[in-house]
Scaffold this motif. Structure first.
Motif, mmCIF file in Angstrom:
data_model
loop_
_atom_site.group_PDB
_atom_site.id
_atom_site.type_symbol
_atom_site.label_atom_id
_atom_site.label_comp_id
_atom_site.label_asym_id
_atom_site.label_seq_id
_atom_site.Cartn_x
_atom_site.Cartn_y
_atom_site.Cartn_z
ATOM 1 N N SER A 197 -9.525 7.923 -9.833
ATOM 2 C CA SER A 197 -10.393 7.958 -8.657
ATOM 3 C C SER A 197 -10.633 6.575 -8.076
ATOM 4 O O SER A 197 -11.253 6.440 -7.021
ATOM 5 N N LYS A 198 -10.117 5.531 -8.755
ATOM 6 C CA LYS A 198 -10.354 4.161 -8.312
ATOM 7 C C LYS A 198 -9.158 3.289 -8.693
ATOM 8 O O LYS A 198 -8.627 3.410 -9.793
ATOM 9 N N ILE A 199 -8.741 2.428 -7.794
ATOM 10 C CA ILE A 199 -7.683 1.457 -8.061
ATOM 11 C C ILE A 199 -8.268 0.063 -7.919
ATOM 12 O O ILE A 199 -8.999 -0.223 -6.957
ATOM 13 N N VAL A 200 -7.950 -0.807 -8.867
ATOM 14 C CA VAL A 200 -8.486 -2.165 -8.890
ATOM 15 C C VAL A 200 -7.370 -3.144 -8.540
ATOM 16 O O VAL A 200 -6.292 -3.111 -9.142
ATOM 17 N N PHE A 238 0.879 -1.063 -3.279
ATOM 18 C CA PHE A 238 0.116 -1.765 -4.295
ATOM 19 C C PHE A 238 0.253 -0.915 -5.554
ATOM 20 O O PHE A 238 0.918 0.111 -5.543
ATOM 21 N N LYS A 239 -0.389 -1.283 -6.621
ATOM 22 C CA LYS A 239 -0.303 -0.440 -7.814
ATOM 23 C C LYS A 239 -1.123 0.829 -7.597
ATOM 24 O O LYS A 239 -2.335 0.795 -7.461
ATOM 25 N N GLY A 240 -0.425 1.956 -7.515
ATOM 26 C CA GLY A 240 -1.106 3.230 -7.330
ATOM 27 C C GLY A 240 -1.385 3.612 -5.900
ATOM 28 O O GLY A 240 -1.858 4.712 -5.624
ATOM 29 N N LEU A 241 -1.125 2.716 -4.950
ATOM 30 C CA LEU A 241 -1.294 3.007 -3.529
ATOM 31 C C LEU A 241 0.044 2.816 -2.833
ATOM 32 O O LEU A 241 0.757 1.844 -3.099
ATOM 33 N N VAL A 242 0.378 3.715 -1.904
ATOM 34 C CA VAL A 242 1.655 3.581 -1.203
ATOM 35 C C VAL A 242 1.536 4.146 0.209
ATOM 36 O O VAL A 242 0.821 5.126 0.446
ATOM 37 N N ASP A 243 2.211 3.505 1.146
ATOM 38 C CA ASP A 243 2.377 4.002 2.504
ATOM 39 C C ASP A 243 3.874 3.973 2.798
ATOM 40 O O ASP A 243 4.488 2.903 2.843
ATOM 41 N N LYS A 244 4.475 5.138 2.979
ATOM 42 C CA LYS A 244 5.920 5.248 3.151
ATOM 43 C C LYS A 244 6.345 5.300 4.611
ATOM 44 O O LYS A 244 7.522 5.519 4.907
ATOM 45 N N ASN A 245 5.387 5.093 5.504
ATOM 46 C CA ASN A 245 5.712 5.158 6.937
ATOM 47 C C ASN A 245 4.942 4.067 7.670
ATOM 48 O O ASN A 245 4.128 4.326 8.532
ATOM 49 N N HIS A 246 5.241 2.819 7.307
ATOM 50 C CA HIS A 246 4.430 1.693 7.754
ATOM 51 C C HIS A 246 5.191 0.848 8.767
ATOM 52 O O HIS A 246 6.328 0.441 8.523
ATOM 53 N N ASP A 247 4.557 0.581 9.907
ATOM 54 C CA ASP A 247 5.118 -0.330 10.899
ATOM 55 C C ASP A 247 4.703 -1.761 10.574
ATOM 56 O O ASP A 247 3.541 -2.018 10.224
ATOM 57 N N VAL A 248 5.635 -2.700 10.696
ATOM 58 C CA VAL A 248 5.318 -4.111 10.510
ATOM 59 C C VAL A 248 5.821 -4.898 11.716
ATOM 60 O O VAL A 248 6.784 -4.496 12.380
ATOM 61 N N TYR A 249 5.151 -6.022 11.975
ATOM 62 C CA TYR A 249 5.497 -6.905 13.077
ATOM 63 C C TYR A 249 5.898 -8.254 12.484
ATOM 64 O O TYR A 249 5.152 -8.839 11.699
ATOM 65 N N ILE A 250 7.068 -8.732 12.853
ATOM 66 C CA ILE A 250 7.657 -9.906 12.210
ATOM 67 C C ILE A 250 7.630 -11.075 13.184
ATOM 68 O O ILE A 250 8.169 -10.986 14.301
ATOM 69 N N VAL A 251 6.978 -12.164 12.776
ATOM 70 C CA VAL A 251 6.934 -13.385 13.575
ATOM 71 C C VAL A 251 8.211 -14.179 13.316
ATOM 72 O O VAL A 251 8.512 -14.532 12.177
#
Length: 327
Positions: free
Chosen positions: A30-33, A107-120
């Motif tokens: 229920s919690k990720i550190v 992160f450990k235990g957290l994931v986003d598989k559809n993430h947009d990023v902006y590259i400088v």
């Protein structure tokens, strides 16, 4: 406080994003550190982008995820890349960048598989040498939007929660305040006292700004630069250098917590001309004050919870010597 740490942390990408799912729990816990590094009031966390380990600044003042200072972009394997323009604080024009969609951030235990990023693309836009550790990017709204996040400055840890009875019990020990979510960024109202006026002020909660408070000059709201001030370089944005003034103000009050004589920054009108301001905003509250609390952000219910941290009674200081040491 070193002057350079208001460096690039005021980004305004004028692009609308749709369809991002956000970070999800991939664990039964229920919690990720997540331990973080606190350097000059700024929070740095580890993160993997398409399987490559990077260091990110956590910044509630940005809505998109920014990548910079990448020595080998090919290794990350960016997907669906297109050219874009990035524009933000500073006196110059927009700069070229890339947008990449459908990336996996974890992160450990957290994931986003559809993430947009902006590259400088501009490699001169780099502040790793000023911080003392490699810094590869900035993440903001997408980290906070799906889950309740505690920033514990005292323990230098983030706690990401699922909705649980344990968390609701914990919240009883905290003060709370409503926030508004506007353009994917959090705002609160604090009382700012300067030039013999106490002013209810709508401020961006900006944990990616190392200063105590930024105020935009507005004579109609009695926000003017105190007579005792000094001109200074405030930071660097996508659109160039940010210049302005610094001065002590009488106090700033958040709920029942009051701070006397904080140092405020007043960016000049040229530096903030590209800022797409929300209605009634008069500035930002930054890490020099925010670190004095341990915060819990609940974006979905538009509330923050806070209590005093170990840094609550620290003095407000600023380095005017012009001397900065780097390893």
């Amino acid at each position: 406080m070193k002057k350079c740490f208001a460096f690039l942390l005021f980004i305004n990408c004028q692009i609308l994003i749709f369809g991002q799912s956000g970070f999800q729990f991939e664990t039964q816990k229920s919690k990720i550190v997540i331990p973080f590094q606190l350097i000059n009031n700024l929070i740095f966390i580890p993160m993997e982008v398409n399987g490559i380990k990077l260091n990110f600044l956590l910044d509630s003042g940005v809505d998109e995820t920014i990548l910079l200072s990448l020595d080998d972009k090919e290794a990350i394997g960016f997907k669906n890349v297109q050219k874009i323009k990035l524009k933000g604080l500073g006196s110059n024009e927009a700069i070229e960048g890339l947008k990449s969609s459908n990336n996996t951030l974890s992160f450990k235990g957290l994931v986003d598989k559809n993430h947009d990023v902006y590259i400088v693309l501009d490699q001169s836009f780099n502040f790793s040498s000023h911080i003392g550790i490699p810094v590869n990017g900035i993440i903001g709204y997408n980290f906070f939007k799906n889950n309740t996040v505690e920033i514990n400055y005292s323990k230098k840890k983030l706690f990401v929660y699922k909705d649980s009875e344990k968390l609701r019990t914990k919240l009883k020990k905290y003060a709370s305040s409503p926030i508004t979510m506007e353009r994917n960024k959090p705002y609160l109202v604090a009382n700012v006292a300067l030039n013999n006026h106490e002013i209810p002020s709508k401020l961006l909660i900006d944990i990616g700004n190392s200063d105590a408070v930024w105020l935009f000059e507005n004579k109609g709201k009695n926000i003017t630069i105190p007579n005792v001030n000094f001109e200074d370089f405030l930071g660097k944005g996508f659109s160039g250098d940010i210049n302005g003034f610094r001065a002590k103000i009488s106090k700033i009050k958040i709920d029942n917590f009051e701070f006397n004589d904080p140092i405020a920054s007043f960016p000049d009108s040229i530096s903030i001309k590209s800022v797409n301001k929300v209605q009634d905003r008069v500035g930002s509250i930054g890490g020099e004050i925010l670190k004095r609390f341990d915060f819990i952000f609940d974006y979905s219910n538009q509330k923050i919870y806070f209590k005093k941290s170990h840094y609550y009674d620290d003095e407000f200081t600023y380095n005017r010597s012009g001397i900065e040491l780097q390893n």
